[in-house]
Design a protein around this motif. Structure first.
Motif, PDB file in Angstrom:
ATOM      1  N   VAL A   1     -14.332  34.007 -32.770  1.00 32.18           N
ATOM      2  CA  VAL A   1     -15.268  34.539 -33.764  1.00 32.18           C
ATOM      3  C   VAL A   1     -16.023  35.707 -33.157  1.00 32.18           C
ATOM      4  O   VAL A   1     -16.534  35.607 -32.043  1.00 32.18           O
ATOM      5  CB  VAL A   1     -16.271  33.447 -34.210  1.00 32.18           C
ATOM      6  N   GLN A   2     -16.094  36.805 -33.891  1.00 31.20           N
ATOM      7  CA  GLN A   2     -16.914  37.947 -33.483  1.00 31.20           C
ATOM      8  C   GLN A   2     -18.150  37.969 -34.373  1.00 31.20           C
ATOM      9  O   GLN A   2     -18.059  37.769 -35.583  1.00 31.20           O
ATOM     10  CB  GLN A   2     -16.159  39.262 -33.628  1.00 31.20           C
ATOM     11  N   LEU A   3     -19.293  38.227 -33.756  1.00 37.96           N
ATOM     12  CA  LEU A   3     -20.554  38.232 -34.476  1.00 37.96           C
ATOM     13  C   LEU A   3     -21.215  39.590 -34.335  1.00 37.96           C
ATOM     14  O   LEU A   3     -21.265  40.148 -33.237  1.00 37.96           O
ATOM     15  CB  LEU A   3     -21.493  37.153 -33.935  1.00 37.96           C
ATOM     16  N   GLN A   4     -21.716  40.087 -35.447  1.00 45.20           N
ATOM     17  CA  GLN A   4     -22.419  41.362 -35.424  1.00 45.20           C
ATOM     18  C   GLN A   4     -23.783  41.187 -36.060  1.00 45.20           C
ATOM     19  O   GLN A   4     -23.882  40.922 -37.270  1.00 45.20           O
ATOM     20  CB  GLN A   4     -21.626  42.433 -36.161  1.00 45.20           C
ATOM     21  N   SER A  24     -16.775  37.416 -38.061  1.00 40.69           N
ATOM     22  CA  SER A  24     -15.413  37.836 -38.394  1.00 40.69           C
ATOM     23  C   SER A  24     -14.448  37.294 -37.349  1.00 40.69           C
ATOM     24  O   SER A  24     -14.855  36.740 -36.329  1.00 40.69           O
ATOM     25  CB  SER A  24     -15.326  39.361 -38.474  1.00 40.69           C
ATOM     26  N   GLY A  25     -13.174  37.460 -37.621  1.00 42.87           N
ATOM     27  CA  GLY A  25     -12.175  36.983 -36.680  1.00 42.87           C
ATOM     28  C   GLY A  25     -11.359  35.851 -37.253  1.00 42.87           C
ATOM     29  O   GLY A  25     -11.639  35.340 -38.335  1.00 42.87           O
ATOM     30  N   ARG A  26     -10.383  35.421 -36.503  1.00 40.22           N
ATOM     31  CA  ARG A  26      -9.454  34.413 -36.989  1.00 40.22           C
ATOM     32  C   ARG A  26     -10.057  33.022 -36.988  1.00 40.22           C
ATOM     33  O   ARG A  26      -9.756  32.205 -37.842  1.00 40.22           O
ATOM     34  CB  ARG A  26      -8.195  34.434 -36.136  1.00 40.22           C
ATOM     35  N   ALA A  27     -10.913  32.726 -36.044  1.00 42.15           N
ATOM     36  CA  ALA A  27     -11.539  31.411 -36.008  1.00 42.15           C
ATOM     37  C   ALA A  27     -12.630  31.338 -37.060  1.00 42.15           C
ATOM     38  O   ALA A  27     -13.275  32.335 -37.388  1.00 42.15           O
ATOM     39  CB  ALA A  27     -12.113  31.147 -34.632  1.00 42.15           C
ATOM     40  N   SER A  28     -12.837  30.162 -37.600  1.00 37.57           N
ATOM     41  CA  SER A  28     -13.849  29.995 -38.637  1.00 37.57           C
ATOM     42  C   SER A  28     -15.033  29.210 -38.091  1.00 37.57           C
ATOM     43  O   SER A  28     -14.925  28.497 -37.090  1.00 37.57           O
ATOM     44  CB  SER A  28     -13.250  29.268 -39.841  1.00 37.57           C
ATOM     45  N   ILE A  29     -16.148  29.371 -38.761  1.00 39.99           N
ATOM     46  CA  ILE A  29     -17.340  28.617 -38.388  1.00 39.99           C
ATOM     47  C   ILE A  29     -17.184  27.201 -38.892  1.00 39.99           C
ATOM     48  O   ILE A  29     -16.897  26.994 -40.069  1.00 39.99           O
ATOM     49  CB  ILE A  29     -18.590  29.279 -38.975  1.00 39.99           C
ATOM     50  N   LYS A  30     -17.377  26.243 -38.028  1.00 37.82           N
ATOM     51  CA  LYS A  30     -17.215  24.842 -38.418  1.00 37.82           C
ATOM     52  C   LYS A  30     -18.540  24.105 -38.547  1.00 37.82           C
ATOM     53  O   LYS A  30     -18.713  23.294 -39.452  1.00 37.82           O
ATOM     54  CB  LYS A  30     -16.342  24.110 -37.405  1.00 37.82           C
ATOM     55  N   ASN A  31     -19.472  24.378 -37.674  1.00 33.89           N
ATOM     56  CA  ASN A  31     -20.704  23.604 -37.643  1.00 33.89           C
ATOM     57  C   ASN A  31     -21.918  24.368 -38.138  1.00 33.89           C
ATOM     58  O   ASN A  31     -22.562  23.974 -39.098  1.00 33.89           O
ATOM     59  CB  ASN A  31     -20.950  23.086 -36.233  1.00 33.89           C
ATOM     60  N   GLY A  32     -22.253  25.457 -37.483  1.00 36.27           N
ATOM     61  CA  GLY A  32     -23.448  26.162 -37.906  1.00 36.27           C
ATOM     62  C   GLY A  32     -23.665  27.441 -37.137  1.00 36.27           C
ATOM     63  O   GLY A  32     -22.906  27.807 -36.241  1.00 36.27           O
ATOM     64  N   VAL A  33     -24.707  28.119 -37.517  1.00 38.74           N
ATOM     65  CA  VAL A  33     -25.094  29.393 -36.903  1.00 38.74           C
ATOM     66  C   VAL A  33     -26.547  29.308 -36.496  1.00 38.74           C
ATOM     67  O   VAL A  33     -27.382  28.779 -37.244  1.00 38.74           O
ATOM     68  CB  VAL A  33     -24.878  30.561 -37.875  1.00 38.74           C
ATOM     69  N   GLY A  34     -26.836  29.817 -35.323  1.00 39.95           N
ATOM     70  CA  GLY A  34     -28.210  29.822 -34.850  1.00 39.95           C
ATOM     71  C   GLY A  34     -28.686  31.224 -34.541  1.00 39.95           C
ATOM     72  O   GLY A  34     -27.886  32.134 -34.285  1.00 39.95           O
ATOM     73  N   TRP A  35     -30.000  31.383 -34.622  1.00 42.40           N
ATOM     74  CA  TRP A  35     -30.649  32.612 -34.170  1.00 42.40           C
ATOM     75  C   TRP A  35     -31.495  32.271 -32.945  1.00 42.40           C
ATOM     76  O   TRP A  35     -32.211  31.260 -32.938  1.00 42.40           O
ATOM     77  CB  TRP A  35     -31.549  33.199 -35.251  1.00 42.40           C
TER      78      TRP A  35
END
Length: 120
Positions: A1-4, A24-35
């Motif tokens: 996963v690439q993050l911008q 973006s990218g081929r891998a998908s987010i499964k659990n969550g996103v943090g800041w």
């Protein structure tokens, strides 16, 4: 996963900014996103996180009631609305995946960071 991450900039104390994090990218987010954020000379600290499936959120005590994390699953984007900015909010803000837990160790992919500067 690439993050911008984007949306940082200069704001006055008491003002607002809205950060975005595009995954973006081929891998998908499964659990969550943090800041997270990191001020000069300080360790990287947790700010907020969101569960990718059910949208449950978690906040650091220092930002509760002022910051709001949200997501748009269709656009693979997470937002951090920051209101009531304080001087101590000056830092580089990073988004990261793939957890909703409040610690750096649980995140494996990181964006490049976006600078937030709060002035008096």
């Amino acid at each position: 996963v690439q993050l911008q991450a984007s949306g940082g900039g200069l704001a006055q104390a008491g003002g607002s900014l809205r950060l975005s994090c595009l995954a973006s990218g081929r891998a998908s987010i499964k659990n969550g996103v943090g800041w997270f954020r990191q001020a000069p000379g300080n360790e990287r600290e947790f700010v907020a996180a969101i569960d990718w499936s059910d949208g449950n959120t978690r906040y650091a005590d220092s930002v509760k009631g002022r910051f709001t994390i949200s997501r748009d699953n269709t656009k693979n984007t997470v937002f951090l609305q920051m209101n009531g900015l304080k001087l101590e909010g000056t830092a580089v803000y990073y988004c990261a995946v793939d957890s909703q837990l409040p610690a750096v160790i649980f995140y494996h992919y990181w964006g490049q960071g976006t600078q937030v500067t709060v002035s008096s």
